[in-house]
Scaffold this motif. Structure first.
Motif, mmCIF file in Angstrom:
data_model
loop_
_atom_site.group_PDB
_atom_site.id
_atom_site.type_symbol
_atom_site.label_atom_id
_atom_site.label_comp_id
_atom_site.label_asym_id
_atom_site.label_seq_id
_atom_site.Cartn_x
_atom_site.Cartn_y
_atom_site.Cartn_z
ATOM 1 N N ILE A 1 0.782 -1.209 0.114
ATOM 2 C CA ILE A 1 0.050 -0.053 -0.039
ATOM 3 C C ILE A 1 0.788 1.077 0.060
ATOM 4 O O ILE A 1 0.597 2.147 -0.746
ATOM 5 C CB ILE A 1 -0.980 -0.021 1.232
ATOM 6 C CG1 ILE A 1 -2.020 -0.984 0.874
ATOM 7 C CG2 ILE A 1 -1.567 1.174 1.364
ATOM 8 C CD1 ILE A 1 -2.687 -1.405 2.240
ATOM 9 N N LEU A 2 1.922 1.279 0.824
ATOM 10 C CA LEU A 2 2.853 2.528 0.932
ATOM 11 C C LEU A 2 3.438 2.474 -0.391
ATOM 12 O O LEU A 2 3.571 3.821 -0.878
ATOM 13 C CB LEU A 2 3.863 2.181 2.066
ATOM 14 C CG LEU A 2 3.300 2.676 3.509
ATOM 15 C CD1 LEU A 2 4.404 2.355 4.520
ATOM 16 C CD2 LEU A 2 2.830 3.998 3.621
ATOM 17 N N ILE A 3 4.119 1.649 -1.093
ATOM 18 C CA ILE A 3 4.650 1.736 -2.273
ATOM 19 C C ILE A 3 3.725 2.007 -3.503
ATOM 20 O O ILE A 3 4.100 2.974 -4.185
ATOM 21 C CB ILE A 3 5.579 0.468 -2.685
ATOM 22 C CG1 ILE A 3 6.557 0.310 -1.470
ATOM 23 C CG2 ILE A 3 6.226 0.534 -3.911
ATOM 24 C CD1 ILE A 3 7.323 -1.104 -1.574
ATOM 25 N N GLU A 4 2.753 1.481 -3.531
ATOM 26 C CA GLU A 4 1.836 1.479 -4.824
ATOM 27 C C GLU A 4 1.027 2.561 -4.491
ATOM 28 O O GLU A 4 0.770 3.395 -5.795
ATOM 29 C CB GLU A 4 0.986 0.117 -5.200
ATOM 30 C CG GLU A 4 2.229 -1.061 -5.171
ATOM 31 C CD GLU A 4 1.434 -2.337 -5.618
ATOM 32 O OE1 GLU A 4 0.058 -2.168 -5.773
ATOM 33 O OE2 GLU A 4 2.019 -3.532 -5.263
ATOM 34 N N GLU A 5 0.424 3.037 -3.432
ATOM 35 C CA GLU A 5 -0.480 3.852 -3.443
ATOM 36 C C GLU A 5 0.045 5.322 -3.095
ATOM 37 O O GLU A 5 -0.278 6.236 -3.482
ATOM 38 C CB GLU A 5 -1.688 3.483 -2.289
ATOM 39 C CG GLU A 5 -2.805 4.779 -2.081
ATOM 40 C CD GLU A 5 -3.697 4.815 -3.155
ATOM 41 O OE1 GLU A 5 -4.406 5.885 -3.351
ATOM 42 O OE2 GLU A 5 -3.768 3.971 -4.171
ATOM 43 N N TYR A 6 1.056 5.273 -2.223
ATOM 44 C CA TYR A 6 1.695 6.439 -1.745
ATOM 45 C C TYR A 6 2.957 6.863 -2.126
ATOM 46 O O TYR A 6 3.799 8.055 -1.709
ATOM 47 C CB TYR A 6 1.622 6.717 -0.118
ATOM 48 C CG TYR A 6 0.294 6.574 0.352
ATOM 49 C CD1 TYR A 6 -0.610 7.507 0.000
ATOM 50 C CD2 TYR A 6 -0.233 5.322 1.223
ATOM 51 C CE1 TYR A 6 -1.966 7.640 0.591
ATOM 52 C CE2 TYR A 6 -1.496 5.304 1.676
ATOM 53 C CZ TYR A 6 -2.334 6.673 1.273
ATOM 54 O OH TYR A 6 -3.700 6.461 1.865
ATOM 55 N N GLY A 7 3.473 6.037 -3.075
ATOM 56 C CA GLY A 7 4.723 6.258 -3.653
ATOM 57 C C GLY A 7 6.019 6.271 -2.925
ATOM 58 O O GLY A 7 7.193 6.912 -3.039
ATOM 59 N N TYR A 8 5.826 5.261 -1.888
ATOM 60 C CA TYR A 8 7.085 5.128 -1.068
ATOM 61 C C TYR A 8 8.414 4.358 -1.620
ATOM 62 O O TYR A 8 7.995 3.379 -2.308
ATOM 63 C CB TYR A 8 6.642 4.412 0.372
ATOM 64 C CG TYR A 8 6.033 5.344 1.469
ATOM 65 C CD1 TYR A 8 6.825 5.420 2.844
ATOM 66 C CD2 TYR A 8 5.085 6.599 1.102
ATOM 67 C CE1 TYR A 8 6.261 6.223 3.890
ATOM 68 C CE2 TYR A 8 4.786 7.300 2.302
ATOM 69 C CZ TYR A 8 5.276 7.359 3.315
ATOM 70 O OH TYR A 8 4.773 8.285 4.347
ATOM 71 N N THR A 9 9.443 4.623 -1.067
ATOM 72 C CA THR A 9 10.621 3.825 -1.130
ATOM 73 C C THR A 9 11.000 3.118 0.209
ATOM 74 O O THR A 9 11.137 4.179 1.196
ATOM 75 C CB THR A 9 11.795 4.474 -1.960
ATOM 76 O OG1 THR A 9 11.536 4.835 -3.077
ATOM 77 C CG2 THR A 9 13.075 3.415 -2.162
ATOM 78 N N ILE A 10 11.108 2.102 0.535
ATOM 79 C CA ILE A 10 11.391 1.490 1.786
ATOM 80 C C ILE A 10 12.483 0.771 1.565
ATOM 81 O O ILE A 10 13.004 -0.218 1.194
ATOM 82 C CB ILE A 10 10.240 0.556 2.157
ATOM 83 C CG1 ILE A 10 8.978 1.073 2.260
ATOM 84 C CG2 ILE A 10 10.573 -0.098 3.479
ATOM 85 C CD1 ILE A 10 7.618 0.516 2.345
ATOM 86 N N ASN A 11 13.509 1.133 2.529
ATOM 87 C CA ASN A 11 14.977 0.359 2.700
ATOM 88 C C ASN A 11 15.293 0.076 4.148
ATOM 89 O O ASN A 11 14.914 1.000 4.910
ATOM 90 C CB ASN A 11 16.124 1.583 2.329
ATOM 91 C CG ASN A 11 16.049 2.152 0.942
ATOM 92 O OD1 ASN A 11 15.681 1.024 0.060
ATOM 93 N ND2 ASN A 11 16.301 3.164 0.523
#
Length: 493
Positions: free
Chosen positions: A184-194
């Motif tokens: 949800i964070l990546i696809e909906e809100y454009g996050y990059t998570i490292n």
């Protein structure tokens, strides 16, 4: 003297009110002699409006004072304390709006007895400084009061979680996975998570995450477990779904710049807890557990394990649901911290709903009662080398005779070496409470007479005592001295 425009309005309004009342003029009377409306004059006095030059000249003429004295920012001795309060900016620090108080209303109260109110506020500030109450501590105390005033239940946030689950087709009746939250964070809100190793830098050892707003990058510590990761991700979703911009960028927090950040951090945390532990599902699980006549400790640990959360998140969620859905409004929440090898236990977090008298933080370096189950679970977790040690106890407080059923879980603190923490919820025992908790009838839960701190405790022959009752003894000596003084005064009157 740099005073904001709003405060210039307030000062003019205060001066106008002072001059008017010194002339024994009502607002109606001032309106009559100036041909200005009463409502307009009222808004001036409350600091909502600042009159134009011609209106100031008119007011000064009719009130028989000079124009310069009216527009000067200098206040006379009677109003000087208000000026100090305004200059200090303290009213901007106090989150008045969440308690339904308007700043102008507070100014009105101060204006009626400026010296007394200033003395009161100065006393509060001095006490705060004496006990090392930081700005952050002040904000957190205000937040606790806000939570307690609402029984720590917020219907609008509960509904937002339901709206979110419907909009994103998230099945909240099953354990929500880290993968789903991440997507949800990546696809909906454009996050990059490292994921990175924060522990390489000693200063970052306590941090679980950092959010970089410019690139919408969420940095997660590799040291966190799955429940902690789920909570952080759910909290990030909350910031976005609730459209919160004034926010904190680290978890745990380092500092708060303003109260909005404190409040929004709470809203996001509440949303995350309600998403990971859905209200109705928790109610159903609790009803099953409370219907048992002799539940085991493992069953409570298993209940917590049905949700992808830490014990702390689970206990926090209980403080939302028990007052609202089980009508158990007298309860407390505590988080204690203990360094292995030390003799100290510190209260790091607390919440009291309705009843304020039972265990509370003490900033005088006193020793909390070693009979608390909150401390016993830490001791047993160390002794038995358990990752999660759960226990329950009926605690009767010597200072009030109130009895609480207290659940407590002790776990290792993953971000502090050789440190444990316990999370506890205490529920006031009443006839109504006993009807809901079926296992209260079998009397198998251990009972214990407890105090708050050893220094103030009157319990006799306590083998667990960590300090003599020096504060209580001093109080008793003072009372005995006063009794004898009264006898002499009576004798020689």
């Amino acid at each position: 003297m740099n005073i904001e425009k709003d405060y210039i309005k307030l000062i003019f309004g205060l001066k106008l009110k002072q001059v008017r009342t010194s002339k024994n003029l009502s607002l109606f009377g001032l309106a009559k002699i100036t041909d200005l409306s009463k409502s307009y004059l009222n808004e001036i006095e409350k600091g909502k409006k600042y009159p134009k030059t011609d209106k100031i000249i008119l007011l000064a003429e009719k009130l028989e004072v000079s124009y310069d004295s009216m527009v000067s920012l200098k206040l006379d001795n009677n109003l000087a304390p208000i000026g100090e309060i305004l200059k200090s900016g303290i009213l901007k620090e106090i989150p008045l709006e969440i308690f339904g108080i308007q700043e102008n209303d507070l100014i009105d109260i101060i204006a009626n007895a400026p010296a007394k109110v200033n003395a009161f506020i100065s006393t509060i500030i001095e006490i705060a400084q004496h006990y090392n109450l930081t700005r952050e501590s002040f904000f957190l105390a205000a937040l606790r009061s806000y939570q307690e005033a609402h029984n720590n239940y917020f219907e609008d946030l509960e509904q937002k979680v339901l709206d979110f689950s419907n909009a994103f087709h998230v099945n909240i009746n099953t354990k929500i996975s880290v993968e789903e939250l991440t997507a949800i964070l990546i696809e909906e809100y454009g996050y990059t998570i490292n994921e990175i190793v924060f522990s390489e830098h000693e200063q970052l050892g306590d941090l679980r995450s950092i959010f970089v707003p410019k690139s919408k990058t969420l940095l997660l510590s590799l040291d966190i477990d799955e429940p902690q990761k789920a909570f952080i991700l759910a909290k990030e979703i909350a910031y976005n779904y609730l459209e919160i911009s004034e926010r904190l960028y680290t978890f745990s927090w380092i500092k708060f710049d303003n109260f909005d950040q404190v409040l929004n951090n709470f809203y996001a945390s509440y949303f995350a807890g309600a998403l990971l532990i859905p209200r109705q599902l928790l109610i159903d699980k609790l009803n099953v557990f409370l219907s048992k006549t002799n539940p085991k400790a493992e069953e409570m640990i298993e209940l917590m394990g049905r949700f992808n959360v830490s014990p702390e998140s689970f206990y926090q969620r209980l403080t939302n649901i028990l007052p609202k859905d089980f009508q158990l409004k007298n309860l407390f929440f505590l988080r204690l911290s203990h360094q292995i090898g030390s003799d100290t236990y510190q209260i790091k977090k607390e919440l009291h709903i309705t009843n304020q008298q039972e265990p509370h933080a003490n900033e005088m370096n006193e020793h909390y009662c070693r009979r608390w189950v909150s401390i016993k679970t830490i001791v047993e977790a160390i002794k038995q080398n358990k990752r999660h040690y759960f226990s329950a106890q009926i605690s009767r407080y010597d200072n009030s005779s109130n009895e609480y059923l207290v659940f407590s879980s002790a776990t290792l603190d993953p971000f502090k070496k050789d440190c444990l923490r316990s999370i506890s919820v205490g529920i006031l025992i009443t006839p109504g409470m006993k009807k809901k908790f079926k296992f209260m009838e079998n009397q198998t839960i251990p009972k214990q007479l407890v105090g708050v701190t050893c220094e103030t405790c009157a319990v006799k022959n306590c083998e667990e005592r960590a300090s003599a009752p020096i504060q209580l003894e001093q109080k008793t000596r003072n009372e005995n001295t006063d009794l004898i003084v009264q006898q002499y005064m009576t004798k020689f009157s």
